[in-house]
Scaffold this motif. Structure first.
Motif, PDB file in Angstrom:
ATOM      1  N   ILE A   1       0.836  -1.206   0.000  1.00 60.64           N
ATOM      2  CA  ILE A   1       0.000   0.000   0.000  1.00 60.64           C
ATOM      3  C   ILE A   1       0.868   1.252   0.000  1.00 60.64           C
ATOM      4  CG2 ILE A   1      -0.411   0.140   2.500  1.00 60.64           C
ATOM      5  CD1 ILE A   1      -2.996   0.899  -0.243  1.00 60.64           C
ATOM      6  N   ASP A   2       2.008   1.200   0.678  1.00 60.77           N
ATOM      7  CA  ASP A   2       2.916   2.349   0.667  1.00 60.77           C
ATOM      8  C   ASP A   2       3.431   2.628  -0.744  1.00 60.77           C
ATOM      9  OD1 ASP A   2       2.581   2.536   3.413  1.00 60.77           O
ATOM     10  OD2 ASP A   2       4.563   1.707   3.897  1.00 60.77           O
ATOM     11  N   ASP A   3       3.625   1.573  -1.533  1.00 58.00           N
ATOM     12  CA  ASP A   3       4.144   1.704  -2.900  1.00 58.00           C
ATOM     13  C   ASP A   3       3.043   1.871  -3.947  1.00 58.00           C
ATOM     14  OD1 ASP A   3       6.650   1.381  -1.806  1.00 58.00           O
ATOM     15  OD2 ASP A   3       6.874  -0.713  -2.451  1.00 58.00           O
TER      16      ASP A   3
ATOM     17  N   VAL B   1      -4.960   4.700  -5.646  1.00 59.67           N
ATOM     18  CA  VAL B   1      -5.293   3.550  -4.796  1.00 59.67           C
ATOM     19  C   VAL B   1      -5.258   3.975  -3.333  1.00 59.67           C
ATOM     20  CG1 VAL B   1      -4.499   1.284  -4.000  1.00 59.67           C
ATOM     21  CG2 VAL B   1      -4.578   1.796  -6.453  1.00 59.67           C
ATOM     22  N   ARG B   2      -4.221   4.688  -2.931  1.00 58.30           N
ATOM     23  CA  ARG B   2      -4.084   5.123  -1.539  1.00 58.30           C
ATOM     24  C   ARG B   2      -5.236   6.044  -1.131  1.00 58.30           C
ATOM     25  NH1 ARG B   2       0.614   4.925   1.131  1.00 58.30           N
ATOM     26  NH2 ARG B   2       0.511   7.098   1.763  1.00 58.30           N
ATOM     27  N   ARG B   3      -5.681   6.884  -2.045  1.00 60.76           N
ATOM     28  CA  ARG B   3      -6.778   7.825  -1.788  1.00 60.76           C
ATOM     29  C   ARG B   3      -8.041   7.096  -1.333  1.00 60.76           C
ATOM     30  NH1 ARG B   3     -11.217   9.269  -4.469  1.00 60.76           N
ATOM     31  NH2 ARG B   3     -10.757   7.898  -6.201  1.00 60.76           N
ATOM     32  N   GLN B   4      -8.309   5.935  -1.903  1.00 62.80           N
ATOM     33  CA  GLN B   4      -9.534   5.196  -1.596  1.00 62.80           C
ATOM     34  C   GLN B   4      -9.618   4.775  -0.135  1.00 62.80           C
ATOM     35  OE1 GLN B   4     -10.157   1.926  -4.279  1.00 62.80           O
ATOM     36  NE2 GLN B   4      -9.170   3.051  -5.938  1.00 62.80           N
ATOM     37  N   TYR B   5      -8.479   4.636   0.523  1.00 60.65           N
ATOM     38  CA  TYR B   5      -8.436   4.160   1.907  1.00 60.65           C
ATOM     39  C   TYR B   5      -8.452   5.299   2.927  1.00 60.65           C
ATOM     40  CZ  TYR B   5      -7.477  -0.386  -0.058  1.00 60.65           C
ATOM     41  OH  TYR B   5      -7.577  -1.552  -0.762  1.00 60.65           O
TER      42      TYR B   5
ATOM     43  N   THR C   1     -14.641   5.615   4.494  1.00 61.04           N
ATOM     44  CA  THR C   1     -13.494   5.799   3.611  1.00 61.04           C
ATOM     45  C   THR C   1     -13.956   6.586   2.386  1.00 61.04           C
ATOM     46  OG1 THR C   1     -13.941   3.749   2.422  1.00 61.04           O
ATOM     47  CG2 THR C   1     -12.398   3.622   4.301  1.00 61.04           C
ATOM     48  N   VAL C   2     -13.000   7.164   1.703  1.00 60.05           N
ATOM     49  CA  VAL C   2     -13.311   7.862   0.454  1.00 60.05           C
ATOM     50  C   VAL C   2     -13.981   6.894  -0.513  1.00 60.05           C
ATOM     51  CG1 VAL C   2     -12.288   8.975  -1.579  1.00 60.05           C
ATOM     52  CG2 VAL C   2     -11.543   9.646   0.726  1.00 60.05           C
ATOM     53  N   ARG C   3     -13.509   5.653  -0.541  1.00 57.41           N
ATOM     54  CA  ARG C   3     -14.082   4.663  -1.454  1.00 57.41           C
ATOM     55  C   ARG C   3     -15.569   4.462  -1.202  1.00 57.41           C
ATOM     56  NH1 ARG C   3     -11.931  -1.345  -1.499  1.00 57.41           N
ATOM     57  NH2 ARG C   3     -10.758  -0.260   0.046  1.00 57.41           N
ATOM     58  N   LEU C   4     -15.971   4.262   0.060  1.00 57.66           N
ATOM     59  CA  LEU C   4     -17.379   4.060   0.370  1.00 57.66           C
ATOM     60  C   LEU C   4     -18.181   5.311   0.020  1.00 57.66           C
ATOM     61  CD1 LEU C   4     -19.748   2.480   1.502  1.00 57.66           C
ATOM     62  CD2 LEU C   4     -19.061   3.233   3.804  1.00 57.66           C
ATOM     63  N   ALA C   5     -17.674   6.462   0.390  1.00 54.19           N
ATOM     64  CA  ALA C   5     -18.369   7.711   0.086  1.00 54.19           C
ATOM     65  C   ALA C   5     -18.527   7.902  -1.422  1.00 54.19           C
ATOM     66  CB  ALA C   5     -17.613   8.894   0.699  1.00 54.19           C
TER      67      ALA C   5
ATOM     68  N   GLY D   1      -9.256  -2.301  -4.460  1.00 53.54           N
ATOM     69  CA  GLY D   1      -8.314  -1.206  -4.657  1.00 53.54           C
ATOM     70  C   GLY D   1      -7.440  -1.465  -5.866  1.00 53.54           C
ATOM     71  N   PHE D   2      -7.320  -2.704  -6.272  1.00 51.05           N
ATOM     72  CA  PHE D   2      -6.537  -3.049  -7.456  1.00 51.05           C
ATOM     73  C   PHE D   2      -7.434  -3.721  -8.494  1.00 51.05           C
ATOM     74  CE2 PHE D   2      -2.649  -1.749  -5.726  1.00 51.05           C
ATOM     75  CZ  PHE D   2      -2.609  -2.114  -4.401  1.00 51.05           C
TER      76      PHE D   2
END
Length: 175
Positions: free
Chosen positions: A64-66, A71-75, A110-114, A145-146
């Motif tokens: 997730i760091d990489d 992708v990171r935004r969704q979390y 999370t941004v993803r759910l919203a 996320g992927f």
């Protein structure tokens, strides 16, 4: 014999925790997930398998760091007005996202759910909020996320097109 792959539930939990609490250690997260695993109902425990070890948690942290910024935004967790000011969600989504936040009480989506709730609301604004939320949870919960499992798309599509009952929600809401 190769180890059984870690269930997507655990991968998603690790990613979410990493984005919410980047200072947490892998060992601390692994211990938390072990406690969560012990509280699961037997059918979910069988489905999800063992909670990840701290070594596996470290590997997921690195992934997730990489990962890409998208992708990171969704979390990330939703915060008003920051999430809208930085462009993670459009300002037009704010009313429905604030309604979701009221529904969650002290929790934050999370941004993803919203984002999924906003998409469902744009598609079917006359549906009761509870059903829109249910559909958004179904879509957000299946998205890794992927990539997104196509089955969730088809279930929700069939419902929105009036060809099926509300899809059964087999996944838990994002934490």
């Amino acid at each position: 014999m190769p180890a059984k792959p870690i269930h997507k539930h655990w991968v998603e939990r690790v990613r979410t925790i990493r984005m919410r609490e980047p200072e947490r250690s892998a060992l601390s997260v692994a211990r938390q997930l072990q406690r969560e695993a012990e509280k699961l109902p037997p059918e979910k425990a069988a489905e999800y398998g063992k909670a990840p070890s701290d070594r596996t948690v470290r590997r997921i942290f690195k992934e997730i760091d990489d990962a890409s910024e998208d992708v990171r935004r969704q979390y990330r967790l939703v915060h008003w007005p920051e999430t809208f000011r930085n462009g993670d969600l459009p300002w037009e989504a704010a009313p429905v996202v604030l309604e979701l936040m009221r529904c969650l009480g002290r929790g934050r989506p999370t941004v993803r759910l919203a984002e999924w709730l906003w998409r469902v609301t744009q598609t079917a604004p006359d549906l009761p909020f509870a059903i829109r939320r249910h559909l958004a949870v179904k879509l957000a919960g299946t998205e890794s996320g992927f990539g997104l499992e196509k089955g969730a798309y088809r279930e929700v599509e069939a419902y929105l097109a009036g060809r099926a009952d509300v899809p059964h929600l087999t996944l838990t809401a994002e934490k």
